[in-house]
Design an enzyme around this catalytic site. Structure first.
Site, PDB file in Angstrom:
ATOM      1  N   THR A 100      42.183  48.020   5.879  1.00 36.69           N
ATOM      2  CA  THR A 100      43.219  47.687   4.925  1.00 36.69           C
ATOM      3  C   THR A 100      42.508  47.003   3.747  1.00 36.69           C
ATOM      4  O   THR A 100      41.625  46.354   4.183  1.00 36.69           O
ATOM      5  CB  THR A 100      44.309  46.799   5.309  1.00 36.69           C
ATOM      6  OG1 THR A 100      44.880  47.537   6.322  1.00 36.69           O
ATOM      7  CG2 THR A 100      45.509  46.367   4.336  1.00 36.69           C
ATOM      8  N   ARG A 140      54.110  55.953  12.598  1.00 41.76           N
ATOM      9  CA  ARG A 140      54.079  54.597  12.518  1.00 41.76           C
ATOM     10  C   ARG A 140      53.787  53.997  10.982  1.00 41.76           C
ATOM     11  O   ARG A 140      52.839  54.473  10.357  1.00 41.76           O
ATOM     12  CB  ARG A 140      52.949  54.071  13.314  1.00 41.76           C
ATOM     13  CG  ARG A 140      52.877  52.777  13.518  1.00 41.76           C
ATOM     14  CD  ARG A 140      51.519  52.109  12.793  1.00 41.76           C
ATOM     15  NE  ARG A 140      51.340  51.020  12.993  1.00 41.76           N
ATOM     16  CZ  ARG A 140      50.722  50.132  12.278  1.00 41.76           C
ATOM     17  NH1 ARG A 140      50.039  50.564  11.190  1.00 41.76           N
ATOM     18  NH2 ARG A 140      50.628  48.656  12.305  1.00 41.76           N
ATOM     19  N   GLY A 186      52.769  50.133   9.239  1.00 43.21           N
ATOM     20  CA  GLY A 186      52.673  48.786   9.507  1.00 43.21           C
ATOM     21  C   GLY A 186      53.221  48.042   8.517  1.00 43.21           C
ATOM     22  O   GLY A 186      54.239  48.416   7.656  1.00 43.21           O
ATOM     23  N   ASP A 187      52.758  46.971   8.237  1.00 43.88           N
ATOM     24  CA  ASP A 187      53.168  45.950   7.000  1.00 43.88           C
ATOM     25  C   ASP A 187      52.834  46.395   5.749  1.00 43.88           C
ATOM     26  O   ASP A 187      53.426  46.014   4.610  1.00 43.88           O
ATOM     27  CB  ASP A 187      52.831  44.459   7.313  1.00 43.88           C
ATOM     28  CG  ASP A 187      51.286  44.470   7.269  1.00 43.88           C
ATOM     29  OD1 ASP A 187      50.411  45.600   8.089  1.00 43.88           O
ATOM     30  OD2 ASP A 187      50.627  43.777   6.970  1.00 43.88           O
ATOM     31  N   GLY A 213      45.810  42.992   8.928  1.00 47.49           N
ATOM     32  CA  GLY A 213      45.729  42.743  10.667  1.00 47.49           C
ATOM     33  C   GLY A 213      46.783  43.528  11.192  1.00 47.49           C
ATOM     34  O   GLY A 213      47.404  44.492  10.616  1.00 47.49           O
ATOM     35  N   GLY A 266      49.814  44.843  11.726  1.00 45.94           N
ATOM     36  CA  GLY A 266      50.940  44.973  10.968  1.00 45.94           C
ATOM     37  C   GLY A 266      52.205  44.582  11.749  1.00 45.94           C
ATOM     38  O   GLY A 266      52.998  43.838  10.970  1.00 45.94           O
TER      39      GLY A 266
HETATM   40  C1  SD4 Z   1      48.443  47.904   9.563  1.00 49.71           C
HETATM   41  N1  SD4 Z   1      48.044  45.660   8.468  1.00 49.71           N
HETATM   42  O1  SD4 Z   1      48.761  49.197   9.142  1.00 49.71           O
HETATM   43  C2  SD4 Z   1      47.554  47.098   8.655  1.00 49.71           C
HETATM   44  C3  SD4 Z   1      46.247  47.252   9.185  1.00 49.71           C
HETATM   45  C4  SD4 Z   1      45.394  46.250   8.787  1.00 49.71           C
HETATM   46  O2  SD4 Z   1      42.898  45.886   8.184  1.00 49.71           O
HETATM   47  O3  SD4 Z   1      45.367  45.441   7.976  1.00 49.71           O
HETATM   48  N2  SD4 Z   1      44.006  46.491   8.914  1.00 49.71           N
HETATM   49  O4  SD4 Z   1      49.238  47.314  10.328  1.00 49.71           O
END
Ligand code: SD4
Length: 340
Positions: free
Chosen positions: A199, A227, A229-230, A251, A253
């Site tokens: 990310t 799926r 994430g955040d 990180g 998510g």
């Molecule tokens: C997620 N937050 O899809 C993202 C992944 C991420 O560095 O931050 N990767 O959960």
């Protein structure tokens, strides 16, 4: 006691590295006075992205344009981090998530988007040209194509292809923290974990003092199909309140979503916390919820307040964020962290 200055080293290229870490007293000194304009972004991939944003900001451009242009640099790069070069889901398909938010609470988001190179620009179009905030999957792709975004071939990058083939041997999903500092190949862990953080999140304040943010990702490598994430979720991966500040996350998510992370950081700044203290409080909240399992994950926040002060905090060692302003165009700051 050591001074903050002693921990800053500059190379001839102008790259300055501020070593922080929990143990270094210097990092807890108050941030330097604000210097507008300013852009910060996650991980060392943020260094190149910040320069993309800086081209806009240094000419007096809007923070919104800067955060779009900046992360497009990362989306363009064919490494395993962000964009179509990223790792696929467990069916072997790359699906992209992104969101963007300006200084007026306008926001746009796209999720599970396939075969489009710049999800951040699709998110911006959704914000500006539809009555909606978020489009997902097939509908998002249809919208993008109708808006003139080219449909790219469904093809994995060589790195992603290799990683996916390796992953298929076990099909085990084992996230490993902190792998996105591309300068440190030693942090790359085993297949199935090595490329799970994918990310870039960026926050900018322009010369007028207005804030905007962006976040774009291929999501966690080898995730379940569908799926999210955040990163595409306004309030979790990104939040901007121009009167208070802006925050973004990277990180795991799922754990950022649990506390509406970026919104939480902004609300803590509203209560008077500095950007770093607000990020730390959000990380602590996640650590408390996770208990012993906190050691298995990484979560990190970056934040800028309306005064242009910035800060970050991570759950675990290894997170860095890139800062670009008038004095330092390429500065990488090692974030402080909670778990030693
Ligand atoms: C997620 N937050 O899809 C993202 C992944 C991420 O560095 O931050 N990767 O959960």
């Amino acid at each position: 006691m050591p001074t903050r200055r002693k921990f800053i080293t500059s190379s001839t290229t102008g790259l300055a590295l501020l070593a922080a870490g929990r143990s270094l007293e210097a990092a807890s000194l108050p941030p330097a006075p604000a210097k507008k304009p300013l852009v910060i972004s996650t991980w060392d991939t943020g260094l190149a992205a910040n320069l993309g944003a800086w081209k806009v900001l240094s000419k007096g451009g809007r923070a919104l344009d800067a955060v779009e242009a900046g992360v497009m640099v990362t989306e363009d790069s064919q490494n395993c981090c962000v964009g179509l070069g990223g790792n696929p889901d467990r069916e072997g398909i790359v699906t992209l998530d992104a969101c963007i938010m300006d200084d007026q609470f306008n926001c746009g988001s796209v999720a599970a988007l396939e075969r489009i190179k710049h999800p951040i620009s699709v998110a911006r179009r959704i914000m500006e040209r539809t009555p909606h905030v978020m489009l997902v999957g097939e509908g998002a792709q249809q919208f993008a194509v109708a808006q003139g975004f080219p449909l790219e071939p469904q093809k994995l990058s060589p790195d992603a292809e290799k990683a996916y083939r390796e992953w298929l041997k076990t099909s085990e999903y084992k996230p490993v923290v902190n792998i996105e500092n591309t300068g440190n190949k030693k942090t790359v862990g085993p297949v199935g974990g090595a490329n799970n953080h994918d990310t870039i999140a960026m926050l900018a304040q322009d010369g007028q003092g207005n804030l905007s943010g962006s976040c774009t990702t291929s999501g966690m490598g080898f995730k379940m199909r569908g799926r999210l994430g955040d990163s595409p979720l306004i309030g979790s991966g990104l939040f901007v309140d121009n009167a208070v500040g802006a925050a973004a996350a990277t990180g795991q998510g799922e754990d950022v979503i649990r506390i509406a992370g970026s919104h939480t950081v902004v609300e803590l700044m509203r209560q008077g916390l500095s950007p770093k203290a607000a990020c730390k409080a959000a990380v602590e909240r996640i650590a408390k919820i996770k208990g012993a399992k906190a050691r298995d994950i990484q979560v990190c926040f970056i934040a800028v307040n309306a005064q242009g002060q910035h800060g970050a905090y991570a759950l675990q060692k290894g997170f860095s964020y890139a800062v670009c302003d008038q004095t330092n165009q390429q500065q990488l700051i090692q974030s402080e962290y909670l778990l030693s």
